[in-house]
Design a protein around this motif. Structure first.
Motif, short mmCIF file in Angstrom:
data_model
loop_
_atom_site.label_atom_id
_atom_site.label_comp_id
_atom_site.label_asym_id
_atom_site.label_seq_id
_atom_site.Cartn_x
_atom_site.Cartn_y
_atom_site.Cartn_z
N LEU A 168 43.47 -37.75 -57.16
CA LEU A 168 44.62 -37.41 -56.82
C LEU A 168 44.95 -37.23 -54.86
N ALA A 189 47.96 -32.34 -61.35
CA ALA A 189 48.57 -32.32 -59.67
C ALA A 189 49.27 -30.99 -59.24
N SER A 219 48.60 -28.20 -56.36
CA SER A 219 49.32 -27.79 -55.46
C SER A 219 50.27 -26.07 -55.56
N TRP A 259 50.07 -31.72 -53.47
CA TRP A 259 48.56 -33.28 -54.34
C TRP A 259 49.49 -34.17 -55.13
N ARG A 318 45.69 -35.39 -51.30
CA ARG A 318 46.74 -34.17 -50.44
C ARG A 318 47.12 -35.01 -49.47
#
Length: 267
Positions: A262, A115, A119, A126, A264
Protein backbone atom coordinates in the motif's frame (compact mmCIF):
# COMPACT_ATOMS: atom_id res chain seq x y z
CA UNK A 1 -10.50 12.57 53.50
CA UNK A 2 -7.67 11.98 51.06
CA UNK A 3 -8.98 8.48 50.28
CA UNK A 4 -12.46 9.89 49.62
CA UNK A 5 -11.01 12.54 47.31
CA UNK A 6 -9.15 9.86 45.38
CA UNK A 7 -12.32 7.83 45.00
CA UNK A 8 -14.24 10.89 43.84
CA UNK A 9 -11.54 11.76 41.31
CA UNK A 10 -11.52 8.16 40.06
CA UNK A 11 -15.29 8.18 39.69
CA UNK A 12 -15.15 11.44 37.75
CA UNK A 13 -12.51 10.04 35.43
CA UNK A 14 -14.61 6.93 34.83
CA UNK A 15 -17.68 9.03 34.18
CA UNK A 16 -15.78 10.90 31.47
CA UNK A 17 -14.73 7.60 29.91
CA UNK A 18 -11.05 8.24 30.66
CA UNK A 19 -8.48 5.73 31.82
CA UNK A 20 -4.80 6.31 32.13
CA UNK A 21 -4.26 2.58 32.36
CA UNK A 22 -6.12 1.48 29.22
CA UNK A 23 -4.48 3.88 26.76
CA UNK A 24 -4.07 2.11 23.40
CA UNK A 25 -0.94 3.37 21.59
CA UNK A 26 -1.13 3.81 17.83
CA UNK A 27 -0.02 0.74 15.87
CA UNK A 28 3.53 0.58 14.61
CA UNK A 29 3.79 1.51 10.95
CA UNK A 30 5.48 -0.76 8.42
CA UNK A 31 8.78 0.43 6.90
CA UNK A 32 8.00 3.08 4.30
CA UNK A 33 9.83 4.67 1.36
CA UNK A 34 9.16 8.27 0.39
CA UNK A 35 8.23 8.88 -3.25
CA UNK A 36 8.44 12.47 -4.46
CA UNK A 37 7.16 13.70 -7.83
CA UNK A 38 9.82 13.53 -10.51
CA UNK A 39 9.45 12.97 -14.27
CA UNK A 40 10.46 9.62 -15.73
CA UNK A 41 9.92 7.69 -18.96
CA UNK A 42 7.11 5.17 -18.60
CA UNK A 43 5.47 2.72 -20.98
CA UNK A 44 1.79 3.46 -20.49
CA UNK A 45 -0.57 0.79 -19.25
CA UNK A 46 -3.53 -0.49 -21.20
CA UNK A 47 -4.65 -2.42 -24.24
CA UNK A 48 -3.57 -0.31 -27.23
CA UNK A 49 -4.74 -0.95 -30.79
CA UNK A 50 -4.32 0.57 -34.22
CA UNK A 51 -6.66 -0.35 -37.08
CA UNK A 52 -8.12 -3.06 -34.87
CA UNK A 53 -4.74 -4.73 -34.22
CA UNK A 54 -2.76 -4.74 -30.95
CA UNK A 55 0.32 -2.55 -30.67
CA UNK A 56 2.79 -1.73 -27.93
CA UNK A 57 1.69 1.09 -25.64
CA UNK A 58 3.69 4.29 -26.17
CA UNK A 59 6.39 5.55 -23.82
CA UNK A 60 5.56 8.89 -22.21
CA UNK A 61 7.13 11.15 -19.62
CA UNK A 62 5.01 10.92 -16.47
CA UNK A 63 5.20 11.86 -12.80
CA UNK A 64 3.26 10.92 -9.71
CA UNK A 65 0.93 13.84 -8.86
CA UNK A 66 1.88 14.23 -5.19
CA UNK A 67 4.33 12.84 -2.62
CA UNK A 68 3.36 9.50 -1.09
CA UNK A 69 5.00 6.86 1.06
CA UNK A 70 4.98 3.26 -0.15
CA UNK A 71 5.49 0.15 1.93
CA UNK A 72 9.09 -0.95 1.54
CA UNK A 73 7.93 -4.58 1.49
CA UNK A 74 4.71 -6.34 0.51
CA UNK A 75 2.03 -7.04 3.11
CA UNK A 76 3.00 -10.23 4.93
CA UNK A 77 0.94 -13.21 6.04
CA UNK A 78 1.41 -12.05 9.64
CA UNK A 79 0.10 -8.57 8.81
CA UNK A 80 -2.85 -10.02 6.95
CA UNK A 81 -3.80 -12.48 9.67
CA UNK A 82 -3.94 -9.61 12.19
CA UNK A 83 -6.61 -8.09 9.96
CA UNK A 84 -8.37 -11.47 9.79
CA UNK A 85 -8.35 -11.71 13.60
CA UNK A 86 -9.86 -8.22 13.77
CA UNK A 87 -12.71 -9.41 11.53
CA UNK A 88 -11.87 -6.92 8.76
CA UNK A 89 -10.28 -9.33 6.25
CA UNK A 90 -11.12 -12.78 4.91
CA UNK A 91 -8.64 -15.64 5.10
CA UNK A 92 -6.34 -15.56 2.05
CA UNK A 93 -6.27 -18.21 -0.61
CA UNK A 94 -2.51 -18.69 -0.17
CA UNK A 95 -0.54 -20.30 2.66
CA UNK A 96 -0.95 -19.00 6.21
CA UNK A 97 1.56 -21.18 8.08
CA UNK A 98 4.48 -18.73 7.84
CA UNK A 99 4.00 -15.17 9.06
CA UNK A 100 7.11 -13.90 7.27
CA UNK A 101 5.94 -14.75 3.75
CA UNK A 102 4.15 -12.16 1.59
CA UNK A 103 0.44 -12.79 1.67
CA UNK A 104 -0.84 -14.40 -1.54
CA UNK A 105 -4.21 -15.50 -2.81
CA UNK A 106 -5.81 -12.10 -2.28
CA UNK A 107 -8.07 -10.31 -4.73
CA UNK A 108 -8.19 -6.60 -5.52
CA UNK A 109 -11.32 -6.47 -3.36
CA UNK A 110 -9.46 -8.16 -0.49
CA UNK A 111 -6.54 -5.72 -0.78
CA UNK A 112 -8.88 -2.75 -0.55
CA UNK A 113 -10.50 -4.21 2.58
CA UNK A 114 -7.03 -4.33 4.16
CA UNK A 115 -6.40 -0.71 3.10
CA UNK A 116 -9.63 0.40 4.80
CA UNK A 117 -8.65 -1.47 7.96
CA UNK A 118 -5.21 0.16 7.97
CA UNK A 119 -6.77 3.58 7.46
CA UNK A 120 -9.18 3.03 10.38
CA UNK A 121 -6.37 1.81 12.66
CA UNK A 122 -3.90 4.59 11.95
CA UNK A 123 -6.08 7.57 11.03
CA UNK A 124 -4.07 7.93 7.79
CA UNK A 125 -5.22 7.28 4.23
CA UNK A 126 -3.87 3.99 2.91
CA UNK A 127 -4.63 2.70 -0.60
CA UNK A 128 -3.27 0.65 -3.45
CA UNK A 129 -0.67 2.46 -5.57
CA UNK A 130 -1.52 3.54 -9.08
CA UNK A 131 0.38 1.90 -11.92
CA UNK A 132 2.57 5.01 -12.23
CA UNK A 133 3.26 5.10 -8.48
CA UNK A 134 4.15 1.40 -8.48
CA UNK A 135 6.48 1.87 -11.46
CA UNK A 136 8.13 4.86 -9.79
CA UNK A 137 8.70 2.72 -6.68
CA UNK A 138 10.03 -0.21 -8.74
CA UNK A 139 12.65 2.11 -10.28
CA UNK A 140 15.33 0.14 -12.14
CA UNK A 141 13.65 -3.19 -11.30
CA UNK A 142 10.61 -2.36 -13.45
CA UNK A 143 10.39 -4.60 -16.52
CA UNK A 144 9.22 -3.20 -19.82
CA UNK A 145 7.15 -5.97 -21.38
CA UNK A 146 6.74 -4.39 -24.82
CA UNK A 147 7.18 -6.71 -27.77
CA UNK A 148 9.28 -4.24 -29.70
CA UNK A 149 7.25 -4.65 -32.89
CA UNK A 150 4.00 -2.99 -33.86
CA UNK A 151 1.18 -4.61 -35.74
CA UNK A 152 1.73 -4.72 -39.50
CA UNK A 153 -1.56 -5.23 -41.38
CA UNK A 154 0.40 -6.63 -44.30
CA UNK A 155 2.34 -9.11 -42.17
CA UNK A 156 0.66 -9.99 -38.82
CA UNK A 157 3.02 -12.97 -38.48
CA UNK A 158 5.73 -10.56 -37.28
CA UNK A 159 3.77 -9.80 -34.13
CA UNK A 160 2.78 -13.42 -33.61
CA UNK A 161 6.45 -14.42 -33.68
CA UNK A 162 7.35 -11.60 -31.27
CA UNK A 163 4.58 -12.66 -28.90
CA UNK A 164 5.84 -16.25 -29.02
CA UNK A 165 9.40 -15.16 -28.16
CA UNK A 166 8.23 -12.97 -25.27
CA UNK A 167 5.90 -15.61 -23.83
CA UNK A 168 8.64 -18.24 -24.05
CA UNK A 169 11.04 -15.93 -22.21
CA UNK A 170 8.42 -15.26 -19.54
CA UNK A 171 7.94 -18.97 -18.95
CA UNK A 172 11.71 -19.42 -18.57
CA UNK A 173 11.98 -16.46 -16.18
CA UNK A 174 8.87 -17.29 -14.14
CA UNK A 175 9.86 -17.45 -10.48
CA UNK A 176 7.49 -19.63 -8.48
CA UNK A 177 9.30 -19.54 -5.11
CA UNK A 178 7.58 -17.24 -2.62
CA UNK A 179 10.40 -15.94 -0.41
CA UNK A 180 10.09 -14.21 2.98
CA UNK A 181 9.41 -10.48 2.75
CA UNK A 182 12.54 -8.43 2.24
CA UNK A 183 14.64 -11.37 0.99
CA UNK A 184 14.22 -11.22 -2.80
CA UNK A 185 15.91 -7.97 -3.80
CA UNK A 186 16.11 -4.26 -3.02
CA UNK A 187 16.33 -1.38 -5.47
CA UNK A 188 18.04 2.01 -5.38
CA UNK A 189 15.11 3.58 -3.49
CA UNK A 190 15.06 0.95 -0.75
CA UNK A 191 11.98 -0.85 -2.08
CA UNK A 192 12.15 -4.65 -1.69
CA UNK A 193 10.75 -7.67 -3.50
CA UNK A 194 9.96 -6.36 -6.97
CA UNK A 195 9.31 -8.77 -9.84
CA UNK A 196 9.52 -12.15 -8.12
CA UNK A 197 6.85 -14.79 -7.63
CA UNK A 198 4.27 -12.31 -6.33
CA UNK A 199 2.52 -9.82 -8.60
CA UNK A 200 1.06 -6.76 -6.87
CA UNK A 201 -2.34 -5.17 -7.35
CA UNK A 202 -2.60 -1.52 -8.36
CA UNK A 203 -5.54 0.87 -8.34
CA UNK A 204 -5.34 1.41 -12.12
CA UNK A 205 -8.27 0.17 -14.20
CA UNK A 206 -7.59 -1.57 -17.49
CA UNK A 207 -8.01 0.92 -20.30
CA UNK A 208 -8.52 0.23 -23.98
CA UNK A 209 -7.13 2.75 -26.43
CA UNK A 210 -7.53 3.03 -30.21
CA UNK A 211 -5.05 5.22 -32.08
CA UNK A 212 -4.60 6.21 -35.69
CA UNK A 213 -1.48 5.86 -37.84
CA UNK A 214 0.07 8.98 -36.27
CA UNK A 215 -0.50 7.77 -32.71
CA UNK A 216 -3.36 10.17 -32.05
CA UNK A 217 -5.91 8.70 -29.64
CA UNK A 218 -9.24 8.16 -31.37
CA UNK A 219 -11.12 6.35 -28.59
CA UNK A 220 -10.35 5.45 -24.97
CA UNK A 221 -12.38 3.63 -22.33
CA UNK A 222 -11.79 2.22 -18.84
CA UNK A 223 -12.87 -1.20 -17.60
CA UNK A 224 -12.98 -0.70 -13.86
CA UNK A 225 -13.82 -4.28 -12.94
CA UNK A 226 -10.39 -5.26 -14.26
CA UNK A 227 -7.20 -3.89 -12.69
CA UNK A 228 -3.50 -3.85 -13.49
CA UNK A 229 -1.24 -6.13 -11.47
CA UNK A 230 2.49 -5.45 -11.73
CA UNK A 231 5.36 -7.90 -11.47
CA UNK A 232 7.56 -9.81 -13.89
CA UNK A 233 5.21 -8.41 -16.53
CA UNK A 234 1.94 -6.47 -16.52
CA UNK A 235 -1.29 -8.40 -16.17
CA UNK A 236 -4.94 -7.34 -16.30
CA UNK A 237 -6.98 -9.25 -13.71
CA UNK A 238 -10.66 -9.20 -12.68
CA UNK A 239 -11.06 -7.63 -9.25
CA UNK A 240 -12.43 -10.72 -7.47
CA UNK A 241 -9.78 -13.17 -8.74
CA UNK A 242 -7.44 -14.61 -6.10
CA UNK A 243 -5.73 -17.32 -8.16
CA UNK A 244 -4.59 -15.81 -11.48
CA UNK A 245 -3.73 -19.23 -12.88
CA UNK A 246 -7.45 -20.02 -12.90
CA UNK A 247 -8.14 -17.20 -15.37
CA UNK A 248 -9.50 -13.69 -15.06
CA UNK A 249 -8.48 -11.70 -18.14
CA UNK A 250 -4.74 -12.22 -17.76
CA UNK A 251 -3.23 -12.22 -21.25
CA UNK A 252 -0.41 -14.63 -21.96
CA UNK A 253 1.53 -16.20 -19.09
CA UNK A 254 -0.54 -15.54 -15.95
CA UNK A 255 0.95 -14.21 -12.70
CA UNK A 256 2.18 -16.90 -10.32
CA UNK A 257 0.61 -15.27 -7.23
CA UNK A 258 -1.30 -12.13 -6.30
CA UNK A 259 -0.30 -9.95 -3.36
CA UNK A 260 0.07 -6.23 -2.73
CA UNK A 261 1.63 -3.32 -0.88
CA UNK A 262 0.00 0.00 0.00
CA UNK A 263 0.86 3.67 -0.19
CA UNK A 264 0.15 6.19 2.55
CA UNK A 265 -0.95 9.58 1.34
CA UNK A 266 0.85 12.62 2.68
CA UNK A 267 -1.06 14.26 5.53
Amino acid sequence: MQGIATLVAGAATAALGLSFWSFDPPPALPPLVQLDPAPFAHRLDGDWQREGRPIDAPVATVSIPAPVQIMAMPVSVGDWMTCVTAGACARPGGPTDRADLPVTGVSWIDANAYARWMSDRTGDTWRLPSDVEWTHAAAELFRDDALGVDSDPANPALRWLAEYRVESARKRDLDTEVRPVGRLNVNSLGVHDIGGAVWEWTSTCLRRVEVDATGTILRESDSCGIYIAEGLHRAAIIDFVRDPKSGGCSVGVPPANLGFRLVREAG
